[in-house]
Design a protein around this motif. Structure first.
Motif, short mmCIF file in Angstrom:
data_model
loop_
_atom_site.label_atom_id
_atom_site.label_comp_id
_atom_site.label_asym_id
_atom_site.label_seq_id
_atom_site.Cartn_x
_atom_site.Cartn_y
_atom_site.Cartn_z
N GLN A 165 1.00 -1.24 0.11
CA GLN A 165 -0.09 0.01 0.04
C GLN A 165 0.81 1.22 0.02
O GLN A 165 0.68 2.20 -0.72
N ALA A 166 1.93 1.09 0.63
CA ALA A 166 2.96 2.58 0.63
C ALA A 166 3.23 2.67 -0.48
O ALA A 166 3.72 3.86 -1.17
N ASP A 167 3.81 1.62 -1.18
CA ASP A 167 4.34 1.56 -2.52
C ASP A 167 3.55 2.34 -3.58
O ASP A 167 3.58 2.96 -4.34
N LEU A 168 2.20 1.73 -3.50
CA LEU A 168 1.11 2.16 -4.18
C LEU A 168 0.99 3.84 -4.06
O LEU A 168 0.95 4.46 -4.86
N ASP A 169 0.86 4.15 -2.75
CA ASP A 169 0.51 5.69 -2.51
C ASP A 169 1.72 6.47 -2.97
O ASP A 169 1.59 7.69 -3.45
N ALA A 170 3.10 6.03 -2.84
CA ALA A 170 4.11 6.68 -3.22
C ALA A 170 4.21 6.98 -4.76
O ALA A 170 4.57 7.89 -5.19
N ASN A 171 3.46 6.19 -5.38
CA ASN A 171 3.49 6.06 -6.84
C ASN A 171 2.59 7.04 -7.34
O ASN A 171 2.83 7.91 -8.32
N ARG A 195 2.54 22.67 -3.42
CA ARG A 195 3.38 22.46 -2.32
C ARG A 195 2.82 21.31 -1.45
O ARG A 195 3.62 20.62 -0.90
N ASP A 196 1.44 21.39 -1.47
CA ASP A 196 0.88 20.16 -0.71
C ASP A 196 1.17 18.86 -1.58
O ASP A 196 1.33 17.84 -0.96
N THR A 197 1.27 18.88 -2.80
CA THR A 197 1.67 17.69 -3.52
C THR A 197 3.02 17.38 -3.45
O THR A 197 3.18 15.98 -3.09
N THR A 198 3.84 18.44 -3.21
CA THR A 198 5.19 18.03 -2.99
C THR A 198 5.21 17.30 -1.60
O THR A 198 6.13 16.34 -1.50
N ASP A 199 4.85 17.79 -0.58
CA ASP A 199 4.70 17.30 0.61
C ASP A 199 4.39 15.94 0.84
O ASP A 199 4.94 14.91 1.56
N ASP A 200 3.10 15.59 0.25
CA ASP A 200 2.52 14.20 0.15
C ASP A 200 3.43 13.36 -0.51
O ASP A 200 3.47 12.11 -0.01
N TYR A 201 3.99 13.82 -1.71
CA TYR A 201 5.22 12.81 -2.18
C TYR A 201 6.15 12.16 -1.30
O TYR A 201 6.51 11.19 -1.15
N GLN A 202 6.71 13.46 -0.56
CA GLN A 202 7.95 13.29 0.32
C GLN A 202 7.49 12.46 1.31
O GLN A 202 8.16 11.42 1.70
N TYR A 203 6.29 12.57 1.80
CA TYR A 203 5.89 11.89 2.93
C TYR A 203 5.82 10.14 2.63
O TYR A 203 6.06 9.34 3.27
N GLN A 204 5.27 9.91 1.39
CA GLN A 204 4.95 8.90 1.01
C GLN A 204 6.31 7.90 0.59
O GLN A 204 6.55 6.95 1.01
#
Length: 436
Positions: A165-171, A195-204
């Motif tokens: 699931q984490a890999d899927l969310d990161a993709n 910026r929200d999209t960038t933070d979500d990508y780094q979080y994943q």
């Protein structure tokens, strides 16, 4: 001096020839002379008594009490006669591993049995209940182990699902980031949204790394825990197998093939743990256990050859084992047959054997006699040529067999020695031999 008075006749008044009589005195030995003569006589008696009395270093012995033998040259056969008993070559003792009550006897004493054959059955209610309780306990522990192992497997699967699931969310976050980035550069996407999209990508991305590290740690711990659980399960299975084997020990079986002897148990008899119930002797193979005088302890070696005769036929054996423990002046040896064994030998039978210790040699010989036990072979009484006396002489004797003793030094061929017992004579240096 004694004075004798002669009684005179009455004298007449007239003078006669009687006036011519005189006193005659009888002379004897003086008292001093008598004392000297008595002392001389007593001294002579003492000298005679001393001369004719037996001396402490010598003793008069009747010739009929003695065995007088010649020293002669001959061939010395270095052998030792032994008296042994026939025993099985291999004996396996049967003991009750577990105690119990005899319920069934399947063979009789003296029967020939095969390896693994059932001999008797015992019963032991306490052991049976204990084994059942052990089986229940082991089964419960095994179930608990399987439950734990199942939980660990479920946890591993859950970690796998979280990582997927984490890999899927990161993709998904990466694709969203890659789409908005060029649009944000041209001003088509608000800065806050990008910026929200960038933070979500780094979080994943970070979430995926953390989950992988957690999964690796859990994998190590779970692998170690599973190995311990499997080892514990194997130990429990082994314990259960031992408990079942102990229960199976109530069935008495023959450990080897052979003849069953000393098997005298009865139905209903109570047997204690470790109690001897019989033995199994190897079939058709025997050995001879012989006692040897401790004098030969240093001369008997494994591999030496012994022989016996049965029905006029010789059979060869070898010294297979030596038991060095000395008991009652003897040690024991095991003699194994080389080749065929005599027929008709029974266990416990006594057999006369002849053990060869060395090759025949030419030597000075004297007959073997009881004197050796009294002197240890260090000295003998040598008889004078006239046969009327014997003197003690130090000698050096060597090997001996049942017939002769080898003379190494101190005696010459043709001399005569006393070979009978020296009982009462060991403190004498000479003997006077009395002949009728």
């Amino acid at each position: 001096m004694t004075v004798l008075r002669m009684k005179s006749e009455p004298q007449s008044s007239a003078p006669t020839g009687g006036s011519m009589d005189r006193v005659i005195e009888k002379r004897g030995l003086s008292t001093r002379t008598k004392i000297i003569a008595g002392g001389v006589a007593a001294l002579l008696l003492l000298i005679a008594a001393w001369w004719f009395a037996p001396r402490g270093e010598s003793q008069t012995v009747d010739a009929t009490r003695l065995t007088i033998s010649d020293v002669k040259m001959g061939t010395f056969d270095d052998f030792l006669p032994l008296r042994g008993r026939v025993t099985p070559l291999l004996t396996v003792y049967l003991d009750a591993v577990e105690g119990g009550r005899v319920e069934k006897i399947l063979v009789e004493d003296g029967a020939t049995v095969a390896k693994g054959q059932l001999l008797a059955e015992l019963s032991n209610a306490d052991l049976q209940l204990s084994t059942l309780a052990r089986e229940t306990e082991v089964a419960e522990q095994l179930n608990n182990l399987r439950t734990t192992e199942l939980n660990l497997s479920r946890n591993r699967l859950e970690n796998e699902r979280n990582l997927i699931q984490a890999d899927l969310d990161a993709n998904k976050a990466k694709r969203q980031y890659e789409i908005q980035r060029p649009l944000a550069d041209k001003g088509f996407v608000a800065g806050r949204t990008f910026r929200d999209t960038t933070d979500d990508y780094q979080y994943q991305l970070k979430r995926g790394r953390v989950l992988r590290e957690a999964q690796a740690t859990d994998e190590r711990l779970q692998t170690s825990q599973l190995a311990q659980l499997r080892a514990t399960a194997n130990s429990l299975q082994s314990a259960l197998a031992i408990a079942r084997a102990n229960l199976d020990q109530l069935k008495l079986r023959a450990p080897v093939s052979g003849q069953l002897t000393a098997f005298s148990i009865q139905v209903g008899q109570s047997m204690s743990r470790g109690e001897r119930i019989g033995q199994i002797d190897s079939p058709g193979r025997t050995k001879i256990v012989a006692g040897v005088d401790e004098f030969y302890l240093g001369r008997v070696e494994p591999g030496q050859i012994a022989t016996i005769e049965r029905d006029g036929k010789p059979y060869r054996m070898k010294v297979a084992k030596i038991y060095p423990q000395v008991k009652n002046g003897e040690f024991e040896v095991d003699l194994w047959f080389l080749g065929a064994e005599p027929e008709g030998m029974q266990r416990g039978q006594t057999i006369q054997t002849r053990l060869t210790l060395g090759d025949p040699v030419r030597a000075r010989l004297i007959p073997n006699g009881s004197f050796y036990n009294d002197t240890g072979g260090s000295w003998v009484f040598v008889v004078a040529p006239d046969g009327k006396s014997a003197v003690r002489r130090n000698v050096r004797l060597g090997r001996r067999n049942s017939d002769f003793i080898e003379v190494l030094d101190g005696l010459d061929p043709g001399e005569k020695v006393i070979t009978s017992s020296y009982s009462g004579l060991v403190d004498k240096t000479g003997l006077d031999i009395k002949r009728d």
